[in-house]
Scaffold this active site. Structure first.
Site, short mmCIF file in Angstrom:
data_model
loop_
_atom_site.label_atom_id
_atom_site.label_comp_id
_atom_site.label_asym_id
_atom_site.label_seq_id
_atom_site.Cartn_x
_atom_site.Cartn_y
_atom_site.Cartn_z
N GLU A 1 0.82 -1.22 0.00
CA GLU A 1 0.00 0.00 0.00
C GLU A 1 0.85 1.27 0.00
O GLU A 1 0.34 2.35 0.28
CB GLU A 1 -0.91 0.02 1.24
CG GLU A 1 -1.75 -1.22 1.47
CD GLU A 1 -2.98 -1.31 0.58
OE1 GLU A 1 -2.94 -0.77 -0.55
OE2 GLU A 1 -3.96 -1.93 1.01
N TYR B 1 -13.29 15.57 20.13
CA TYR B 1 -11.97 15.06 19.75
C TYR B 1 -11.92 14.50 18.34
O TYR B 1 -10.89 14.57 17.68
CB TYR B 1 -11.43 14.07 20.80
CG TYR B 1 -10.49 14.81 21.73
CD1 TYR B 1 -11.00 15.76 22.60
CD2 TYR B 1 -9.13 14.64 21.66
CE1 TYR B 1 -10.16 16.50 23.41
CE2 TYR B 1 -8.28 15.37 22.47
CZ TYR B 1 -8.80 16.31 23.34
OH TYR B 1 -7.95 17.05 24.12
P1 13P Z 1 0.92 -5.09 3.63
O1 13P Z 1 1.27 -6.31 4.47
O2 13P Z 1 1.48 -5.19 2.24
O3 13P Z 1 1.33 -3.82 4.35
O4 13P Z 1 -0.64 -5.05 3.49
C1 13P Z 1 -1.42 -5.14 4.65
C2 13P Z 1 -2.69 -4.39 4.50
O5 13P Z 1 -3.19 -3.90 5.47
C3 13P Z 1 -3.31 -4.31 3.17
O6 13P Z 1 -4.33 -3.38 3.18
#
Ligand code: 13P
Length: 213
Positions: free
Chosen positions: A75, A121
């Protein structure tokens, strides 16, 4: 490595472990990044946030190249889109935290304002939250969708997936992600009940007093 980068790596390990230990992330879900003067630090793909190693955190240079550490999160482009459109952002946190993800799955969630101003908050730390349409994890289109927001939102929900929250510092991004999750829990608890939202005047007062997110 500078002292500041060394410190930031250790802060990432500590804050990610804290998120994991308190159930904001499970398994290998979620990823966290923080800005450096010469690029970003990014949690590795398929890493559990509960047991990161400082030296293995991925480093991406300013041109987007992976320069050291383990293979970065799939990501990474989603984090980069926040840094590109919100110059004040110093860190980005993506979670699959339960209650925010629940809201991202609700059919009647308002895409332009999916977390209502229930408490001061959430207004002060998170602001308005945009719901982005579903694409599969790792799909670069999420980065395009975040860029299309022109930096107007510090936080988004990825439909049927989870929240992405930016903050000025790593600590403030983590706090904002927690605040978003706790408010999402309130939203679900209050579903079907007549609830009192903060008024526009109260929201404006908070923004004037504590600053714009
Ligand atoms: P990654 O392990 O590649 O960071 O992906 C985890 C995740 O949360 C995908 O949305």
């Amino acid at each position: 490595m500078t002292d500041a980068e060394h410190q930031l790596r250790h802060d990432m390990v500590r804050l990610c472990r804290s998120l994991f230990d308190r159930g904001f992330s499970v398994g290998t879900a979620g990823n966290v990044s923080a800005k450096l003067p010469d690029g970003i630090l990014m949690t590795p793909t398929n890493a559990t946030l509960g047991s990161l190693e400082a030296a293995r955190i991925s480093k991406i240079d300013a041109a987007g190249n992976h320069v050291s550490g383990d293979k970065p999160s799939k990501e990474v482009f989603l984090h980069q889109a926040f840094y590109e459109t919100r110059p004040e952002a110093g860190a980005v946190v993506h979670l699959h935290s339960t209650w925010a993800t629940a809201i991202s799955c609700l059919a009647d969630t308002d895409p332009d304002d999916c977390i209502p101003p229930l408490t001061p908050y959430v207004v002060m730390r998170v602001g308005r939250v945009k719901l982005l349409p579903y694409v599969k994890p790792g799909d670069p289109r999420t980065g395009d969708m975040i860029r299309d927001l022109d930096g107007d939102y510090s936080a988004v929900l990825l439909a049927n997936h989870g929240p992405v929250v930016s903050g000025k510092t790593l600590f403030s991004a983590v706090c904002a992600a927690e605040e978003l999750e706790e408010t999402a829990k309130l939203v679900v608890a209050l579903q079907g009940k007549k609830s009192r939202l903060l008024t526009d005047e109260q929201v404006t007062e908070l923004r004037t007093t504590f600053g714009q997110i």
